[in-house]
Design an enzyme around this catalytic site. Structure first.
Site, PDB file in Angstrom:
ATOM      1  N   LYS A 115     -39.683  29.097  27.756  1.00 17.22           N
ATOM      2  CA  LYS A 115     -40.532  27.969  26.389  1.00 17.22           C
ATOM      3  C   LYS A 115     -42.043  28.358  26.840  1.00 17.22           C
ATOM      4  O   LYS A 115     -42.246  28.988  26.584  1.00 17.22           O
ATOM      5  CB  LYS A 115     -39.357  27.209  27.534  1.00 17.22           C
ATOM      6  CG  LYS A 115     -38.000  26.771  27.322  1.00 17.22           C
ATOM      7  CD  LYS A 115     -37.209  27.364  26.353  1.00 17.22           C
ATOM      8  CE  LYS A 115     -35.784  27.793  26.100  1.00 17.22           C
ATOM      9  NZ  LYS A 115     -34.861  26.548  27.482  1.00 17.22           N
ATOM     10  N   ARG A 138     -36.346  45.072  43.726  1.00 16.98           N
ATOM     11  CA  ARG A 138     -35.708  44.165  43.511  1.00 16.98           C
ATOM     12  C   ARG A 138     -36.061  43.232  44.673  1.00 16.98           C
ATOM     13  O   ARG A 138     -36.216  41.304  44.539  1.00 16.98           O
ATOM     14  CB  ARG A 138     -33.925  44.298  44.058  1.00 16.98           C
ATOM     15  CG  ARG A 138     -33.597  43.224  43.824  1.00 16.98           C
ATOM     16  CD  ARG A 138     -32.007  43.023  43.357  1.00 16.98           C
ATOM     17  NE  ARG A 138     -31.082  44.202  43.933  1.00 16.98           N
ATOM     18  CZ  ARG A 138     -31.057  44.359  45.517  1.00 16.98           C
ATOM     19  NH1 ARG A 138     -30.871  43.587  46.781  1.00 16.98           N
ATOM     20  NH2 ARG A 138     -30.096  45.899  45.843  1.00 16.98           N
ATOM     21  N   TYR A 193     -30.230  19.849  29.611  1.00 17.53           N
ATOM     22  CA  TYR A 193     -30.165  20.990  28.992  1.00 17.53           C
ATOM     23  C   TYR A 193     -28.620  22.055  29.079  1.00 17.53           C
ATOM     24  O   TYR A 193     -28.220  21.786  30.173  1.00 17.53           O
ATOM     25  CB  TYR A 193     -30.714  22.851  29.733  1.00 17.53           C
ATOM     26  CG  TYR A 193     -30.530  23.799  28.975  1.00 17.53           C
ATOM     27  CD1 TYR A 193     -31.273  23.806  27.112  1.00 17.53           C
ATOM     28  CD2 TYR A 193     -30.372  24.717  29.466  1.00 17.53           C
ATOM     29  CE1 TYR A 193     -30.503  25.431  27.048  1.00 17.53           C
ATOM     30  CE2 TYR A 193     -29.874  25.540  28.997  1.00 17.53           C
ATOM     31  CZ  TYR A 193     -30.121  26.515  27.395  1.00 17.53           C
ATOM     32  OH  TYR A 193     -29.796  27.333  27.198  1.00 17.53           O
ATOM     33  N   ASP A 213     -35.968  20.060  36.797  1.00 20.64           N
ATOM     34  CA  ASP A 213     -36.324  20.990  35.818  1.00 20.64           C
ATOM     35  C   ASP A 213     -37.583  20.734  35.084  1.00 20.64           C
ATOM     36  O   ASP A 213     -37.844  19.606  34.059  1.00 20.64           O
ATOM     37  CB  ASP A 213     -35.950  21.068  34.982  1.00 20.64           C
ATOM     38  CG  ASP A 213     -35.301  21.969  33.994  1.00 20.64           C
ATOM     39  OD1 ASP A 213     -36.652  22.167  33.117  1.00 20.64           O
ATOM     40  OD2 ASP A 213     -34.243  23.007  33.304  1.00 20.64           O
TER      41      ASP A 213
HETATM   42  C1  LIG Z   1     -33.618  26.901  28.118  1.00 23.90           C
HETATM   43  C2  LIG Z   1     -33.301  25.643  28.219  1.00 23.90           C
HETATM   44  C3  LIG Z   1     -33.006  26.232  30.223  1.00 23.90           C
HETATM   45  C4  LIG Z   1     -32.301  27.608  30.350  1.00 23.90           C
HETATM   46  O1  LIG Z   1     -33.238  28.820  30.881  1.00 23.90           O
HETATM   47  P1  LIG Z   1     -32.528  29.862  29.712  1.00 23.90           P
HETATM   48  O2  LIG Z   1     -34.706  30.491  29.700  1.00 23.90           O
HETATM   49  O3  LIG Z   1     -32.895  29.661  28.121  1.00 23.90           O
HETATM   50  O4  LIG Z   1     -32.107  30.527  30.502  1.00 23.90           O
HETATM   51  C5  LIG Z   1     -32.885  25.099  31.607  1.00 23.90           C
HETATM   52  N1  LIG Z   1     -33.796  24.066  31.434  1.00 23.90           N
HETATM   53  C6  LIG Z   1     -33.963  23.732  29.804  1.00 23.90           C
HETATM   54  C7  LIG Z   1     -34.782  22.017  29.971  1.00 23.90           C
HETATM   55  C8  LIG Z   1     -34.412  24.559  28.634  1.00 23.90           C
HETATM   56  O5  LIG Z   1     -34.867  24.118  27.441  1.00 23.90           O
END
Ligand SMILES: *Cc1c(COP(=O)(O)O)cnc(C)c1O
Length: 383
Positions: free
Chosen positions: A195, A46, A98, A170
């Site tokens: 993504k 961890r 998001y 982000d």
């Molecule tokens: C999908 C997404 C998230 C969340 O991520 P997960 O891997 O689904 O937990 C956060 N920010 C953006 C811009 C996203 O497209």
């Protein structure tokens, strides 16, 4: 070395014993101590795992940060950063973002005594007037998911600094290949690596990168204390996907530009959101801070009745949530990714019942366009 080279070389010869060109997957959860008070650098998985460590080093150098951290999902990464906040503190957050991030700041953090103000972070006056003495973080998405709004990272970071607040970006949509927020003054970058970084719709993962060592220690403390770390198999899959990020992003963008231009010509489409289009209101700001426009295109159909037949009519493009993989996906944010956001808030930022979001994949662009064309033709017969 250039970013293309660093991406491809990630993990190469990191195992001194064998010289393996590909990082081994270390499943061990515990590591022998050479002697009392001594460590190989790995004690318990961890805290640190060798495969995850290679990934964390890779994302840190790609984003130009001091240290990277890998989590079980993008939300786990964002939640870890949110845990740096204390009761009584306040955050300013992009109003289009998001859905899961909205839910975290809107529903979870208030229970911990942290409040949030949602504003158009592309409007610097709005950012300035939302800041308070107790504001500890400015959280930006740029481009935003799904309406592709742009915020000026450098200018926002300057405002945040005046208040002693961190700027968190982000960077899921642009990836470090297209945009490096830490170089523009941000303190923390977060990713849904599920993504583009993973890129193949086959691994759920999140990443955090920080610019300074002091912050790195705090994030590591929370990563280990909260425990939502990325497992070794998924760390390896993510590294594997990241090697081809540069070539994938190039083609995603080429295809997305063609799709955005095609959509802009359709009379069934009332609006197209893509930072590469000449009429995007903050295209110049985006061009100052990023290379390329990415592979995400959102568009509004002129009539809500066309949404269902378009979604049912696509054959090549998959009607599904998520984005950034090699396969093209189409999403209906109002009921899928952004359902958590109250309707009034969604309508105000343009996430209405006519909005569709397209993650333009790596198929031949003519096949993508032909698929859209036939789905549109079928929808038109609905009146
Ligand atoms: C999908 C997404 C998230 C969340 O991520 P997960 O891997 O689904 O937990 C956060 N920010 C953006 C811009 C996203 O497209």
């Amino acid at each position: 070395m250039r970013i293309e080279t660093r991406l491809v070389q990630a993990g190469n010869r990191q195992d001194p014993q064998t010289g393996a060109v590909v990082t081994p997957i270390h499943h061990a959860t515990t590591f022998a101590h050479p002697a009392l008070g001594e460590s190989t650098g790995y004690d318990y998985a961890r805290l640190a795992n060798p495969t995850r460590h290679v990934l964390e080093e890779a994302i840190a150098t790609l984003e130009g940060g001091s240290r990277g951290f890998a989590f079980a999902s993008g939300m786990a990464a964002i939640a870890c950063v949110a845990n740096l906040l204390e009761p009584g503190q306040h955050v300013v957050v992009s109003h289009d973002l998001y859905g899961g991030t909205f839910r975290l700041f809107h529903q979870i953090l208030p229970r911990l005594g942290v409040t949030a103000t949602f504003v158009d972070t592309g409007d610097l006056e709005a950012v300035r007037s939302a800041m308070r003495p107790e504001t500890r973080a400015l959280f930006l998405e740029t481009p935003t998911n799904p309406t592709m709004q742009i915020s000026d990272i450098r200018a926002c970071a300057e405002i945040a600094r005046q208040y002693g607040a961190w700027t968190v970006v982000d960077n899921t949509f642009m990836t470090p290949y297209g945009q490096r927020p830490l170089e523009l003054g941000a303190d923390i970058v977060v990713h849904s690596a599920t993504k583009y970084l993973g890129g193949h719709n086959d691994v759920l993962a999140g990443l955090v990168v920080v610019r300074e060592d002091a912050l790195a220690e705090q994030v590591h403390f929370y990563q280990n204390s909260l425990g939502a770390v990325l497992g070794p198999q998924d760390s390896w899959l993510l590294l594997r996907g990241m090697k081809t990020l540069a070539v994938r992003m190039e083609r995603h963008e080429q295809n997305a530009r063609r799709v955005a231009a095609w959509l802009a010509e359709q009379d069934m489409v009332s609006r197209v959101y893509y930072p590469g289009l000449a009429d995007h209101p903050r295209r110049a700001v985006h061009e100052q801070q990023a290379t390329g426009y990415g592979g995400m295109v959102s568009f509004e159909l002129a009539r809500a009745e066309w949404v269902a037949p378009v979604l049912n009519g696509v054959r090549l493009i998959t009607f599904a949530e998520s984005l950034g993989g090699v396969e093209s996906l189409i999403t209906y944010p109002a009921t899928q990714t952004h359902h958590e956001i109250p309707k009034e808030v969604r309508d105000a930022v343009g996430v209405n019942d006519r909005l569709l979001r397209l993650s333009v994949g790596l198929e031949h662009v003519e096949d993508i366009l032909a698929d859209l064309e036939s789905a549109f033709a079928a929808a038109r017969t609905w009146g």
